[in-house]
Enzyme design. Structure first.
Site, PDB file in Angstrom:
ATOM      1  N   ARG A  26       4.288 -72.048  22.307  1.00  0.00           N
ATOM      2  CA  ARG A  26       3.541 -72.546  21.109  1.00  0.00           C
ATOM      3  C   ARG A  26       4.395 -73.116  19.939  1.00  0.00           C
ATOM      4  O   ARG A  26       3.697 -74.208  19.213  1.00  0.00           O
ATOM      5  CB  ARG A  26       2.521 -71.833  20.551  1.00  0.00           C
ATOM      6  CG  ARG A  26       1.346 -71.680  21.352  1.00  0.00           C
ATOM      7  CD  ARG A  26       0.283 -70.600  20.977  1.00  0.00           C
ATOM      8  NE  ARG A  26       1.163 -69.130  20.868  1.00  0.00           N
ATOM      9  CZ  ARG A  26       0.258 -68.158  20.898  1.00  0.00           C
ATOM     10  NH1 ARG A  26      -0.721 -67.934  20.581  1.00  0.00           N
ATOM     11  NH2 ARG A  26       0.993 -66.997  20.688  1.00  0.00           N
ATOM     12  N   TYR A 147      -2.438 -52.744  29.659  1.00  0.00           N
ATOM     13  CA  TYR A 147      -3.292 -53.811  29.651  1.00  0.00           C
ATOM     14  C   TYR A 147      -4.232 -53.663  30.836  1.00  0.00           C
ATOM     15  O   TYR A 147      -5.369 -53.881  30.697  1.00  0.00           O
ATOM     16  CB  TYR A 147      -2.589 -55.352  29.866  1.00  0.00           C
ATOM     17  CG  TYR A 147      -1.895 -55.666  28.802  1.00  0.00           C
ATOM     18  CD1 TYR A 147      -2.497 -56.314  27.639  1.00  0.00           C
ATOM     19  CD2 TYR A 147      -0.423 -55.348  28.814  1.00  0.00           C
ATOM     20  CE1 TYR A 147      -1.548 -56.636  26.490  1.00  0.00           C
ATOM     21  CE2 TYR A 147       0.414 -55.842  27.537  1.00  0.00           C
ATOM     22  CZ  TYR A 147      -0.404 -56.734  26.449  1.00  0.00           C
ATOM     23  OH  TYR A 147       0.406 -56.993  25.610  1.00  0.00           O
TER      24      TYR A 147
HETATM   25  O1  CP3 Z   1       9.374 -68.508  27.237  1.00  0.00           O
HETATM   26  C1  CP3 Z   1       9.165 -67.448  27.852  1.00  0.00           C
HETATM   27  O2  CP3 Z   1       9.485 -66.405  27.617  1.00  0.00           O
HETATM   28  C2  CP3 Z   1       8.383 -67.372  29.179  1.00  0.00           C
HETATM   29  C3  CP3 Z   1       7.157 -67.288  29.389  1.00  0.00           C
HETATM   30  C4  CP3 Z   1       6.571 -65.809  28.851  1.00  0.00           C
HETATM   31  C5  CP3 Z   1       5.093 -65.852  28.342  1.00  0.00           C
HETATM   32  N1  CP3 Z   1       4.649 -64.468  28.188  1.00  0.00           N
HETATM   33  C6  CP3 Z   1       4.236 -67.036  28.361  1.00  0.00           C
HETATM   34  C7  CP3 Z   1       3.242 -66.840  27.164  1.00  0.00           C
HETATM   35  C8  CP3 Z   1       6.843 -64.486  28.999  1.00  0.00           C
HETATM   36  C9  CP3 Z   1       8.132 -64.240  29.444  1.00  0.00           C
HETATM   37  C10 CP3 Z   1       5.714 -63.681  28.629  1.00  0.00           C
HETATM   38  C11 CP3 Z   1       6.054 -62.359  28.826  1.00  0.00           C
HETATM   39  C12 CP3 Z   1       4.647 -61.405  28.081  1.00  0.00           C
HETATM   40  N2  CP3 Z   1       3.355 -61.646  28.288  1.00  0.00           N
HETATM   41  C13 CP3 Z   1       4.949 -60.199  27.368  1.00  0.00           C
HETATM   42  C14 CP3 Z   1       6.230 -59.437  27.259  1.00  0.00           C
HETATM   43  C15 CP3 Z   1       7.018 -59.963  26.169  1.00  0.00           C
HETATM   44  C16 CP3 Z   1       6.318 -59.713  24.750  1.00  0.00           C
HETATM   45  O3  CP3 Z   1       6.001 -60.408  24.075  1.00  0.00           O
HETATM   46  O4  CP3 Z   1       6.275 -58.563  24.542  1.00  0.00           O
HETATM   47  C17 CP3 Z   1       3.611 -59.913  27.189  1.00  0.00           C
HETATM   48  C18 CP3 Z   1       3.300 -58.442  26.264  1.00  0.00           C
HETATM   49  C19 CP3 Z   1       2.775 -60.532  27.394  1.00  0.00           C
HETATM   50  C20 CP3 Z   1       1.325 -60.553  27.376  1.00  0.00           C
HETATM   51  C21 CP3 Z   1       0.709 -61.679  26.716  1.00  0.00           C
HETATM   52  N3  CP3 Z   1       0.801 -62.968  27.035  1.00  0.00           N
HETATM   53  C22 CP3 Z   1       0.196 -61.762  25.281  1.00  0.00           C
HETATM   54  C23 CP3 Z   1       0.294 -60.461  24.310  1.00  0.00           C
HETATM   55  C24 CP3 Z   1       0.201 -63.065  25.017  1.00  0.00           C
HETATM   56  C25 CP3 Z   1      -0.155 -63.622  23.485  1.00  0.00           C
HETATM   57  C26 CP3 Z   1      -1.595 -63.694  23.254  1.00  0.00           C
HETATM   58  C27 CP3 Z   1      -1.514 -64.617  22.064  1.00  0.00           C
HETATM   59  O5  CP3 Z   1      -2.613 -65.384  21.844  1.00  0.00           O
HETATM   60  O6  CP3 Z   1      -0.770 -64.770  21.278  1.00  0.00           O
HETATM   61  C28 CP3 Z   1       0.302 -63.844  26.093  1.00  0.00           C
HETATM   62  C29 CP3 Z   1      -0.016 -65.291  26.144  1.00  0.00           C
HETATM   63  C30 CP3 Z   1       1.264 -65.877  26.230  1.00  0.00           C
HETATM   64  N4  CP3 Z   1       2.176 -65.949  27.448  1.00  0.00           N
HETATM   65  C31 CP3 Z   1       1.702 -67.466  25.752  1.00  0.00           C
HETATM   66  C32 CP3 Z   1       2.707 -67.812  26.253  1.00  0.00           C
HETATM   67  C33 CP3 Z   1       3.462 -68.940  25.775  1.00  0.00           C
HETATM   68  C34 CP3 Z   1       0.800 -67.784  24.654  1.00  0.00           C
HETATM   69  C35 CP3 Z   1      -0.375 -68.464  25.249  1.00  0.00           C
HETATM   70  C36 CP3 Z   1      -1.054 -69.752  24.480  1.00  0.00           C
HETATM   71  O7  CP3 Z   1      -0.667 -70.903  24.473  1.00  0.00           O
HETATM   72  O8  CP3 Z   1      -2.126 -69.531  23.721  1.00  0.00           O
END
Ligand code: CP3
Length: 336
Positions: A26, A147
């Site tokens: 983002r 989760y």
């Molecule tokens: O660029 C990268 O690192 C690759 C893509 C990536 C994403 N998630 C994309 C994403 C990776 C490696 C992850 C890992 C991930 N996802 C983890 C482990 C790393 C960490 O942050 O501890 C976890 C716990 C998740 C689960 C998850 N997915 C969460 C808690 C969220 C956030 C929710 C929020 O609204 O903030 C996501 C969504 C997510 N995954 C986004 C991205 C770019 C944001 C999506 C958006 O645009 O709203």
């Protein structure tokens, strides 16, 4: 050989490779544009053209040594039949866990369901230059179970009793999940990924006496599998403090990402025979340039004679300024 592989496997100290967790996300206007046209996050992850394009966005902007495939750790629960929704401001929400349905999964259906992720890896590999790594990833079983079984109460607390009282189920679920995570890793390797990172983002919530069964053992099984199939593996057991040492001694991954609560000097002196990665607090990137460079230099100077991949102690935050990130990357690239 790719810089990151050389650092992870040969423990090369001649340069600092650099990439960032959440480097596709983002904080980039070009990501926000695609995201605004694709409100369903899971569907976006299943669109291999778009997820490949998003994966390459930071590569086109910055001089990074790796792309990390744009996907999510929650794609595995999705592949195993749970509904996954992202509620704005509240984070992910999964449909109720059903043990019978979970155990009824099979390798073929799972692979078919996640096939777009593997297609995205193939498409990205074709466009990515040879010297750059393509990093795949999965969540560790513990973090996924939080989760999948809805164990999180709030940011800092989980309801451990929900799972602790179900000893039989707990082991069954952990083992089965491990099996599918290994399938997902192997599928990503076959599609063209050359490295894998295992995110145990909620390892810090595990009580010390349970670390072995919920964190070290499941991570070890995955690391053993990666070594068997010849895929370099980086672990990230976030938030376990000084237990990083015990983690390293029992899990023995090729690379270990430290978080921002780990003192880099302590890490350098206590975590041997491993390529360390990351550590710097992502919030530092909101400070002025002088303060940022001071902190970047602290990590670079600490690890100048060690195998070290520059990264952060957690993912990039959405408020990060991409121009500031560019300056940090240039500083890392010109250090050695
Ligand atoms: O660029 C990268 O690192 C690759 C893509 C990536 C994403 N998630 C994309 C994403 C990776 C490696 C992850 C890992 C991930 N996802 C983890 C482990 C790393 C960490 O942050 O501890 C976890 C716990 C998740 C689960 C998850 N997915 C969460 C808690 C969220 C956030 C929710 C929020 O609204 O903030 C996501 C969504 C997510 N995954 C986004 C991205 C770019 C944001 C999506 C958006 O645009 O709203």
């Amino acid at each position: 050989m790719k810089k990151i592989t050389n650092c992870l496997i040969n423990k090369d100290t001649s340069c600092f490779p650099v990439w960032f967790m959440r480097q596709a996300g983002r904080y980039l206007p070009e990501f926000r544009k695609i995201r605004s046209q694709n409100p369903d996050f899971i569907k976006l992850c299943l669109n291999s053209d778009l997820s490949s394009e998003i994966t390459l966005q930071p590569i086109n902007r910055f001089n990074l040594d790796a792309a990390i495939i744009f996907s999510d750790i929650l794609m595995v629960p999705y592949g195993l039949g749970q509904e996954v929704k992202f509620i704005k401001g509240k984070g992910p929400k999964l449909s109720e866990f059903n043990l019978k349905n979970f155990l009824n999964n099979n390798r073929n259906d799972f692979t078919k369901k996640l096939n777009p992720v593997y297609e995205a890896i193939k498409k990205t590999r074709k466009k990515l230059s040879k010297e750059k790594s393509l990093i795949s990833f999965t969540g560790a079983p513990w973090t996924l179970i939080i989760y999948m079984m809805g164990l999180r109460q709030d940011k800092k607390n989980i309801n451990l009793n929900n799972i602790k009282n179900k000893n039989f189920e707990k082991d069954l679920i952990l083992d089965k999940l491990n099996e599918y995570l290994c399938i997902h890793i192997e599928n990503q390797l076959e599609a063209g990924a050359d490295t894998v990172q295992i995110f145990d983002s909620w390892a810090g919530l595990i009580p010390k006496e349970e670390l072995s069964s919920y964190c070290y053992k499941p991570n070890s099984k995955i690391v053993e599998f990666c070594k068997k199939i010849g895929l370099p593996v980086i672990c990230f057991p976030k938030g376990i403090g000084r237990n990083y040492k015990e983690f390293l001694d029992s899990v023995k991954p090729d690379g270990l990402n430290i978080d921002y609560d780990v003192d880099p000097l302590w890490a350098r002196d206590n975590l041997d025979n491993v390529c360390l990665q990351g550590g710097m607090d992502p919030k530092i990137l909101f400070e002025d340039e002088e303060k940022i460079f001071l902190e970047v230099d602290k990590y670079l100077n600490t690890f100048k004679n060690s195998p070290y991949i520059f990264n952060l102690g957690h993912g990039l935050l959405p408020e990060t300024n991409p121009d500031v990130l560019d300056k940090v990357i240039k500083r890392v690239n010109s250090f050695k």
